[in-house]
Design a protein around this motif. Structure first.
Motif, PDB file in Angstrom:
ATOM      1  N   ASN A  90       0.841  -1.207   0.000  1.00 57.94           N
ATOM      2  CA  ASN A  90       0.000   0.000   0.000  1.00 57.94           C
ATOM      3  C   ASN A  90       0.868   1.246   0.000  1.00 57.94           C
ATOM      4  OD1 ASN A  90      -2.529  -1.351   0.249  1.00 57.94           O
ATOM      5  ND2 ASN A  90      -1.984  -1.789   2.382  1.00 57.94           N
ATOM      6  N   ASP A 150      -9.108  -1.670  -1.372  1.00 56.91           N
ATOM      7  CA  ASP A 150      -8.385  -2.393  -2.421  1.00 56.91           C
ATOM      8  C   ASP A 150      -8.566  -1.699  -3.760  1.00 56.91           C
ATOM      9  OD1 ASP A 150      -6.983  -4.390  -1.280  1.00 56.91           O
ATOM     10  OD2 ASP A 150      -8.637  -5.838  -1.301  1.00 56.91           O
ATOM     11  N   ASN A 165      -1.909  -1.512  -3.998  1.00 63.13           N
ATOM     12  CA  ASN A 165      -2.893  -0.420  -3.979  1.00 63.13           C
ATOM     13  C   ASN A 165      -2.115   0.879  -3.841  1.00 63.13           C
ATOM     14  OD1 ASN A 165      -5.466  -1.848  -3.919  1.00 63.13           O
ATOM     15  ND2 ASN A 165      -4.693  -2.664  -1.984  1.00 63.13           N
ATOM     16  N   CYS A 205       1.160  -1.757 -10.550  1.00 67.15           N
ATOM     17  CA  CYS A 205      -0.186  -2.165 -10.116  1.00 67.15           C
ATOM     18  C   CYS A 205      -0.836  -3.076 -11.159  1.00 67.15           C
ATOM     19  CB  CYS A 205      -1.089  -0.945  -9.897  1.00 67.15           C
ATOM     20  SG  CYS A 205      -0.726  -0.080  -8.371  1.00 67.15           S
TER      21      CYS A 205
END
Ligand code: UD1
Length: 311
Positions: A89, A224, A142, A135
């Motif tokens: 993240n 997400d 994320n 990604c």
């Protein structure tokens, strides 16, 4: 973590004092992978807010390799270590600079990117592309890309604010140094633009609103979200002269100025359509231009020489 190239650990001490919490802080460089690994080994990290990078437009034109190595090389080293430790993240500090010279205003997130005018802007654009590709390739990532417009202001306590080393490059730190007597006068870069008073127009956002945008983005990552991009600006444009006048009102000090030629690579107007962030992040702007100037002046007048009390 910060390599303190343009920052002071005193700012973190103020954060601890204001919040009443002890934030673990580390003086280290993002390019030092072993040090990064050590940090990830010792702490349970759920998300990285990545602000690290060099940001002076002119310097980036003179030292492009330094900018590519620090900003892009540093990001790649960070991403590799995050992956090693299963941390997927990230919130990334991008910039309105990725839009280059805008083809329409206000600029929304659908505006084309990549026509950047200087290496600084290119590093932000390239990093965005790297994060997007990453990604796409690995679905567990994320990433929220926050495209900042022009952050100004300071914390309301007057204890925490911007403290550039040397002569400030950005407008409001410069104006503030003039008001407090550290610099003689403002140099306005160009008065021949197609804007209401012919000086350049920008979208100035209070640094605390910007910080709140990061809190909203942090919550958004829990969905997400994959890779998402948001402008963080106010949607309002103010000219260089508007800003000097607003600061005079807030400080009660004069900000004399002289007009000079345009800065290389500067654009006439740049302001955001920030409605997507309001809608999707649930983020609401709270602080206006008067408040930006009032808070900046409180910080500057309480700390005329910034964190360095001896200069
Ligand atoms: C630029 C980037 C921004 C980036 C920032 C980093 C664009 C459109 N914006 O902001 O994305 O994050 O640099 O530093 O590329 N000015 C003066 N006199 C001064 C200083 C500035 O007149 O002494 C004027 C500038 O010409 C400009 C405005 O004030 O119109 C704001 O300048 P500055 O604070 O340097 O930010 P930007 O160049 O807008």
């Amino acid at each position: 973590m910060d390599n303190l190239a343009n920052a002071s650990m005193d700012s973190m001490r103020q954060v601890n004092e204001i919040t009443g919490k002890q934030m673990p802080t580390f003086s280290m460089d993002m390019l030092d992978k072993d040090a990064l690994r050590d940090l990830f080994k010792k702490h349970r990290i759920l998300c990285v807010m990545h602000f690290a990078g060099l940001k002076t437009l002119e310097e980036s034109c003179n030292k492009p390799l330094l900018y590519y190595k620090t900003n892009i090389g540093g990001t790649i080293s960070l991403l590799e270590v995050m992956k090693e430790f299963g941390v997927y993240n990230m919130i990334f500090s991008s910039s309105a600079a990725v839009y280059g010279s805008p083809s329409y205003l206000p600029i929304d997130e659908k505006h084309t990117v990549g026509g950047c005018i200087n290496p600084y802007g290119k590093t932000k654009y390239f990093i965005e592309e790297i994060l997007k590709d990453n990604c796409t390739a690995e679905k567990q990532w994320n990433v929220v890309l926050l495209r900042y417009f022009n952050p100004v202001g300071a914390h309301v306590t007057g204890k925490l604010g911007e403290d550039p080393q040397g002569v400030p490059n950005n407008l409001m730190p410069y104006v503030s140094h003039v008001a407090v007597g550290r610099l003689k006068e403002l140099t306005v870069y160009g008065d021949n633009y197609d804007t209401p008073d012919e000086t350049e127009v920008r979208d100035y956002i209070h640094v605390v609103d910007l910080a709140q945008g990061h809190v909203a983005a942090l919550k958004y990552l829990e969905k997400d979200c994959g890779c998402k991009v948001f402008n963080l600006g106010t949607g309002k444009g103010f000219s260089v002269i508007d800003m000097a006048k607003a600061y005079e009102s807030a400080s009660g000090k004069r900000v004399p100025y002289q007009i000079a030629g345009s800065r290389e690579g500067d654009i006439a107007s740049c302001y955001a359509d920030a409605s997507l962030a309001e809608k999707e992040l649930g983020w609401a702007l709270k602080l206006d231009l008067a408040k930006m100037c009032e808070d900046l002046w409180r910080w500057q007048s309480n700390n005329p020489t910034g964190f360095r009390q001896d200069s």
